[in-house]
Enzyme design. Structure first.
Site, PDB file in Angstrom:
ATOM      1  N   GLY A  12      37.540  42.843  45.283  1.00 12.92           N
ATOM      2  CA  GLY A  12      37.330  43.084  44.019  1.00 12.92           C
ATOM      3  C   GLY A  12      36.174  41.804  43.224  1.00 12.92           C
ATOM      4  O   GLY A  12      35.429  42.058  42.376  1.00 12.92           O
ATOM      5  N   ASP A  69      37.219  29.946  41.457  1.00 10.16           N
ATOM      6  CA  ASP A  69      38.676  29.998  41.621  1.00 10.16           C
ATOM      7  C   ASP A  69      39.118  30.422  39.961  1.00 10.16           C
ATOM      8  O   ASP A  69      38.536  29.900  38.952  1.00 10.16           O
ATOM      9  CB  ASP A  69      39.111  28.556  41.705  1.00 10.16           C
ATOM     10  CG  ASP A  69      40.490  28.368  42.233  1.00 10.16           C
ATOM     11  OD1 ASP A  69      40.707  29.339  43.270  1.00 10.16           O
ATOM     12  OD2 ASP A  69      41.277  27.506  42.012  1.00 10.16           O
ATOM     13  N   SER A  70      39.824  31.299  40.132  1.00  8.97           N
ATOM     14  CA  SER A  70      40.557  31.875  38.779  1.00  8.97           C
ATOM     15  C   SER A  70      41.974  32.127  39.059  1.00  8.97           C
ATOM     16  O   SER A  70      42.381  32.369  40.232  1.00  8.97           O
ATOM     17  CB  SER A  70      39.569  33.259  38.750  1.00  8.97           C
ATOM     18  OG  SER A  70      39.695  34.122  39.765  1.00  8.97           O
ATOM     19  N   PHE A 152      42.051  44.761  39.461  1.00  5.74           N
ATOM     20  CA  PHE A 152      43.111  44.054  40.492  1.00  5.74           C
ATOM     21  C   PHE A 152      43.860  42.904  39.931  1.00  5.74           C
ATOM     22  O   PHE A 152      43.715  42.538  38.944  1.00  5.74           O
ATOM     23  CB  PHE A 152      42.052  43.808  41.960  1.00  5.74           C
ATOM     24  CG  PHE A 152      41.119  42.567  41.545  1.00  5.74           C
ATOM     25  CD1 PHE A 152      41.514  41.230  41.881  1.00  5.74           C
ATOM     26  CD2 PHE A 152      39.939  43.018  41.042  1.00  5.74           C
ATOM     27  CE1 PHE A 152      40.451  40.365  41.494  1.00  5.74           C
ATOM     28  CE2 PHE A 152      39.060  41.934  40.628  1.00  5.74           C
ATOM     29  CZ  PHE A 152      39.235  40.555  40.782  1.00  5.74           C
ATOM     30  N   GLY A 153      44.520  42.616  41.020  1.00  3.66           N
ATOM     31  CA  GLY A 153      45.648  41.408  40.668  1.00  3.66           C
ATOM     32  C   GLY A 153      46.598  41.700  39.231  1.00  3.66           C
ATOM     33  O   GLY A 153      47.384  42.656  39.471  1.00  3.66           O
TER      34      GLY A 153
END
Length: 196
Positions: A12, A69-70, A152-153
């Site tokens: 994604g 980075d998230s 996503f996520g």
């Protein structure tokens, strides 16, 4: 800089990043194309993990590297899951289990405010003393029932009250225009244009 490695294997993220970098005529390839092993992420801040991933990918490939980075930060949970968003429910990674754990943690909480945070770091080489850094925040709230098929996520549970939609109900272009990753990438693209 016409080619770089993306320090991620998340399909994604790779799709979103490649789509936004396309107008800059920068070709981006995932680190898996080069056999780069996954980088440890031992830090408690997004920026430290992101810098470690970018340096790791660049050192292994000899190419400029872009890392992201998230995660999602929930106000009622003191910013959790935060840097642990991808592995919130443990190993192996599972969006479904992560979402279940998040919804369970919010039972009885009136405050559902949350934001996605993204930091991006681009290094020209492994020991680059001047990495380019960009960030973005995408504000919304957590709902109990998932909506939408995209994203996503945590996207199906992340409601954008001003739009009346979740992140998973947005089309790719619509999401990239407002998301944390889209914001960070646009800031990074501006810096690339200015600083080369």
């Amino acid at each position: 800089m016409r080619k770089l490695v993306i320090a991620s294997g998340n399909a994604g993220k790779l799709r979103e990043i490649a789509r936004i970098l396309e107008p800059l005529a920068i070709t981006a390839a995932p680190q898996s194309d080069f056999g780069v092993p996954e980088c440890p992420e031992p830090h408690v801040t997004f920026i430290e993990n992101c810098l470690a991933k970018a340096r790791h990918a660049s050192e292994h490939t000899g190419l400029p590297a872009l890392a992201d980075d998230s995660g999602i930060c929930v106000a009622a949970l003191n910013g959790a899951p935060g840097v642990y968003s991808a592995r919130y429910a443990g190993e192996p990674k599972s969006d479904a289990r992560n979402n279940e754990k998040l919804i369970a943690a919010l039972v009885g909480q009136a405050n559902r405010r949350a934001h996605y945070y993204c930091v991006m770091v681009l290094v020209r080489y492994g020991d680059d003393p001047e990495p380019l850094i960009a960030e973005g925040r995408w504000h919304g709230e957590i709902i109990d029932t998932p909506r939408g098929e995209g994203g996503f996520g945590y996207d199906p549970y992340f409601l954008l009250p001003q739009l009346g939609k979740t992140g998973a109900e947005l089309g790719e272009d619509e999401k990239n225009a407002i998301s944390h990753r889209g914001q960070a990438l646009r800031e990074l693209a501006d810096k690339l244009r200015r600083f080369g």
